[in-house]
Design a protein around this motif. Structure first.
Motif, PDB file in Angstrom:
ATOM      1  N   SER A   1     -17.409   8.388  61.646  1.00 29.43           N
ATOM      2  CA  SER A   1     -18.075   8.581  60.363  1.00 29.43           C
ATOM      3  C   SER A   1     -17.546   7.613  59.309  1.00 29.43           C
ATOM      4  O   SER A   1     -16.430   7.124  59.403  1.00 29.43           O
ATOM      5  N   PHE A   2     -18.417   7.315  58.357  1.00 30.10           N
ATOM      6  CA  PHE A   2     -18.081   6.326  57.334  1.00 30.10           C
ATOM      7  C   PHE A   2     -18.646   6.774  55.996  1.00 30.10           C
ATOM      8  O   PHE A   2     -19.379   7.763  55.931  1.00 30.10           O
ATOM      9  N   SER A   3     -18.327   6.052  54.965  1.00 27.92           N
ATOM     10  CA  SER A   3     -18.927   6.323  53.662  1.00 27.92           C
ATOM     11  C   SER A   3     -19.371   5.006  53.041  1.00 27.92           C
ATOM     12  O   SER A   3     -19.046   3.937  53.545  1.00 27.92           O
ATOM     13  N   LEU A   4     -20.125   5.106  51.952  1.00 27.07           N
ATOM     14  CA  LEU A   4     -20.565   3.893  51.262  1.00 27.07           C
ATOM     15  C   LEU A   4     -19.631   3.560  50.095  1.00 27.07           C
ATOM     16  O   LEU A   4     -20.028   2.873  49.156  1.00 27.07           O
ATOM     17  N   ASP A   5     -18.401   4.030  50.194  1.00 22.15           N
ATOM     18  CA  ASP A   5     -17.465   3.779  49.104  1.00 22.15           C
ATOM     19  C   ASP A   5     -17.169   2.294  48.908  1.00 22.15           C
ATOM     20  O   ASP A   5     -16.751   1.880  47.836  1.00 22.15           O
ATOM     21  N   GLY A   6     -17.380   1.518  49.952  1.00 18.11           N
ATOM     22  CA  GLY A   6     -17.190   0.075  49.813  1.00 18.11           C
ATOM     23  C   GLY A   6     -18.184  -0.480  48.810  1.00 18.11           C
ATOM     24  O   GLY A   6     -17.825  -1.231  47.889  1.00 18.11           O
ATOM     25  N   LEU A   7     -19.427  -0.074  48.982  1.00 16.43           N
ATOM     26  CA  LEU A   7     -20.496  -0.509  48.080  1.00 16.43           C
ATOM     27  C   LEU A   7     -20.243   0.030  46.672  1.00 16.43           C
ATOM     28  O   LEU A   7     -20.366  -0.696  45.675  1.00 16.43           O
TER      29      LEU A   7
ATOM     30  N   HIS B   1     -16.763  -2.053  40.143  1.00 18.86           N
ATOM     31  CA  HIS B   1     -16.069  -3.240  39.622  1.00 18.86           C
ATOM     32  C   HIS B   1     -16.997  -4.022  38.682  1.00 18.86           C
ATOM     33  O   HIS B   1     -16.583  -4.457  37.606  1.00 18.86           O
TER      34      HIS B   1
ATOM     35  N   ALA C   1     -17.403   0.775  45.366  1.00 16.08           N
ATOM     36  CA  ALA C   1     -16.266   0.053  44.770  1.00 16.08           C
ATOM     37  C   ALA C   1     -16.728  -1.261  44.158  1.00 16.08           C
ATOM     38  O   ALA C   1     -16.304  -1.633  43.064  1.00 16.08           O
ATOM     39  N   HIS C   2     -17.608  -1.964  44.867  1.00 14.60           N
ATOM     40  CA  HIS C   2     -18.147  -3.225  44.332  1.00 14.60           C
ATOM     41  C   HIS C   2     -18.910  -2.984  43.048  1.00 14.60           C
ATOM     42  O   HIS C   2     -18.733  -3.682  42.055  1.00 14.60           O
TER      43      HIS C   2
ATOM     44  N   GLN D   1     -25.127 -10.564  47.976  1.00 17.87           N
ATOM     45  CA  GLN D   1     -25.829 -10.436  49.236  1.00 17.87           C
ATOM     46  C   GLN D   1     -24.920  -9.778  50.248  1.00 17.87           C
ATOM     47  O   GLN D   1     -23.760 -10.168  50.406  1.00 17.87           O
ATOM     48  N   ILE D   2     -25.424  -8.779  50.890  1.00 20.58           N
ATOM     49  CA  ILE D   2     -24.672  -8.163  51.980  1.00 20.58           C
ATOM     50  C   ILE D   2     -25.461  -8.427  53.249  1.00 20.58           C
ATOM     51  O   ILE D   2     -26.501  -7.823  53.492  1.00 20.58           O
TER      52      ILE D   2
END
Lengths: 481, 99
Positions: free
Chosen positions: A115-121, A127, A123-124, A102-103
């Motif tokens: 600016s940002f990216s969805l690399d966090g998502l 994994h 990366a999850h 859940q986010i």
């Protein structure tokens, strides 16, 4: 099995079976493998449900690990809600076949500063792909994510990148999204980001709730083009059966007795064709239930299983009443050869009925089925809807080689009503019952209106019923005399 | 990173690999911190590519994300921190400027 057939037909285009009853049939094998499918629809139409079912069935039926990323519902809520639908989510999570992440976009105030990216998502997900071997992914929902962020331009670009990345990893993704005003999704994603778009529609018509599913597009694959009723009930999500797109039933050979020797003769000698559909119509009190019970008990006495749907009488009433025409159902019920499902049609909607009936058929695996009477369904749907439901039932039963008898009540006037006429065109054999006033008494009459592929008699006979059973007496001689 | 007592700001920066954006974000952030909060902040950098097993901890989906653990309430600042004004608002370094 139909699913195998459809899978082989589209072997050139790899698909992932959803395991959702009906959906794999109309998508001709499932969702596109390693690509993204957009599920769109209004609130409460079952998008989340469909997504979760895709994962739960993937884990349970196909042993594929799934990841559910929720931007909306709480993890525990999701797990609890879906555990009601037969799948023990906790156990699947423990076995590492399912993961719910859940986010929560509302937990903390989010400020955007550049600016940002969805690399966090990513990366999850990466994994989980590495550790759990995730093959199926659900993101629920696009709207929750997009409405939390101000820079939707960046998000849109990043989300497309995420989908491309998922494709490169061979993950089959399901993305849910709210239906937009002018487009299928509020963010117009369906236009470029999805290989398959499924629309769910929940509408209320004359106070009856109706759910319809439609495949809007499916790149590189043919698919069912209609609107299909779908259901969400205790068994989960299901798309209504499974009307075969073609009439490719194998014609069963062999015969099934009507349960009455004389009637078998009237039909051409041996009764009904196995796997055919029979309509028994007549006014009230003409003996429709008796005739269908004779057919049912004959099946059981041959050692076959018969499923009897009774919409007017309870099991006890039917068993007791049939004793008067010499049919003892009690031992057949005891042996487990006869199964009576009695309920009032207006207890459920048409589609739910259809689903429950097909589920009961799947569970009991009968060779013969009785629906007594079909005319009662008119109370829960329009004529057109009842007809379409019957077509589905007939298709479903025919595809399984099951012989089916329906009874239909003709109104007092004796003029066949609309349902009856419509139904009669769908069935293979039509046996009509009538009551004629002769002198001071009423006489039961029986005749075969039609019987496809059989040399049936056109004679009108008198039907006599007593505790010793049934007999037919030719009226021809009497008229001559 | 050790955290001496009396720190006003406890911050965690999440990145996914030391990408150009991450580098830019870090440079921007360090400049802001040094200018406005020198000596009273701690900054931990967490690379999601290296330690992704965060499970449901901070629920990071976008990077870079700066999570402000202190002062409360928990706040997330997403982006490369090129918008200094917004970063300062997010860190409660100065009151929201009303125009």
């Amino acid at each position: 099995m139909t699913s195998l057939k459809t899978a082989s037909r589209s072997a050139s285009f790899p698909k992932v079976p959803t395991g959702i009853p009906g959906l794999d049939e109309i998508t001709e094998g499932g969702l596109p493998l390693g690509r993204s499918t957009m599920i769109c629809g209004g609130p409460g139409c079952g998008k989340t449900m469909l997504g979760m079912e895709f994962l739960v069935r993937g884990a349970r039926d196909f042993g594929e690990a799934g990841l559910f990323i929720s931007f909306e519902e709480e993890k525990q809520c999701l797990v609890d809600n879906f555990s009601c639908f037969g799948g023990d989510l906790e156990a699947m999570i423990e076995k590492r076949l399912l993961k719910v992440t859940q986010i929560d976009l509302s937990a903390a105030e989010i400020i955007e500063a550049g600016s940002f990216s969805l690399d966090g998502l990513i990366a999850h997900i990466e994994h989980d792909i590495k550790t759990l071997h995730v093959k199926r992914l659900v993101i629920d929902s696009l709207d929750a994510l997009f409405s939390a962020m101000a820079r939707t331009d960046i998000l849109r670009h990043e989300f497309s990148r995420l989908l491309r990345w998922l494709k490169s990893k061979g993950v089959t993704a399901v993305i849910t999204g709210e239906r937009g005003v002018d487009s299928l999704t509020k963010f117009g994603f369906e236009a470029y980001a999805s290989d398959c778009v499924i629309l769910l529609d929940h509408r209320i018509n004359e106070q009856i709730s109706k759910r319809r599913l439609r495949i809007i597009k499916y790149r590189g694959s043919s698919h069912g083009k209609d609107e299909y009723p779908y259901l969400i009930n205790a068994r989960g999500f299901s798309v209504l059966p499974v009307t075969s797109l073609q009439l490719n039933f194998t014609a069963e050979s062999g015969w099934v007795s009507s349960g009455i020797k004389d009637l078998d003769k009237l039909c051409g000698g041996n009764g009904y064709y196995r796997g055919s559909s029979i309509l028994l119509s007549g006014k009230a009190g003409t003996g429709k239930s008796s005739l269908s019970s004779a057919y049912a008990s004959a099946a059981c006495l041959r050692g076959e299983k018969c499923l009897y749907f009774s919409f007017e009488e309870s099991e006890e009433q039917l068993t007791r009443n049939m004793l008067s025409v010499g049919i003892d159902m009690a031992p057949l019920l005891k042996q487990g050869l006869l199964n009576i499902q009695a309920f009032r049609p207006n207890y459920r909607g048409l589609e739910e009925h259809l689903f429950e009936m097909t589920a009961a058929i799947e569970a009991f695996q009968p060779t013969c089925v009785v629906i007594d009477p079909i005319t009662n369904f008119v109370s829960v749907g329009t004529c057109e809807e009842v007809k379409s439901m019957l077509t589905r039932i007939i298709d479903h039963l025919k595809s399984r080689g099951i012989t089916m008898a329906f009874t239909a009540l003709t109104p007092g006037s004796g003029r066949p009503d609309e349902t009856e006429t419509d139904v009669s065109s769908m069935v293979d054999t039509w046996v009509a019952l009538d009551l004629k006033l002769v002198g001071n008494s009423r006489r039961r009459e029986i005749y075969v209106v039609k019987s496809r592929g059989m040399k049936h008699s056109h004679e009108i006979c008198e039907l006599e019923m007593s505790k010793h059973g049934f007999s037919l007496r030719s009226l021809a001689k009497e008229q001559i005399a | 990173m050790n955290q001496p007592v009396g720190e006003k700001w406890i911050l965690k920066l999440y990145i996914a690999g030391m990408t150009p954006t991450a580098r830019r974000a870090l440079a921007n952030l360090q400049a802001i911190c040094e200018e406005h909060m020198a000596g009273s902040y701690s900054l931990e950098i967490i690379d999601l590519v290296e330690s992704p097993a965060l499970e449901d901890g901070e629920q990071i989906f976008a990077v870079p994300t700066l999570v402000r653990h202190l002062p409360p309430p928990l706040r997330k600042i997403i982006g490369d921190f090129s918008d200094t004004e917004k970063v300062l608002v997010g860190l409660d370094v100065k009151p929201i400027s009303r125009s």
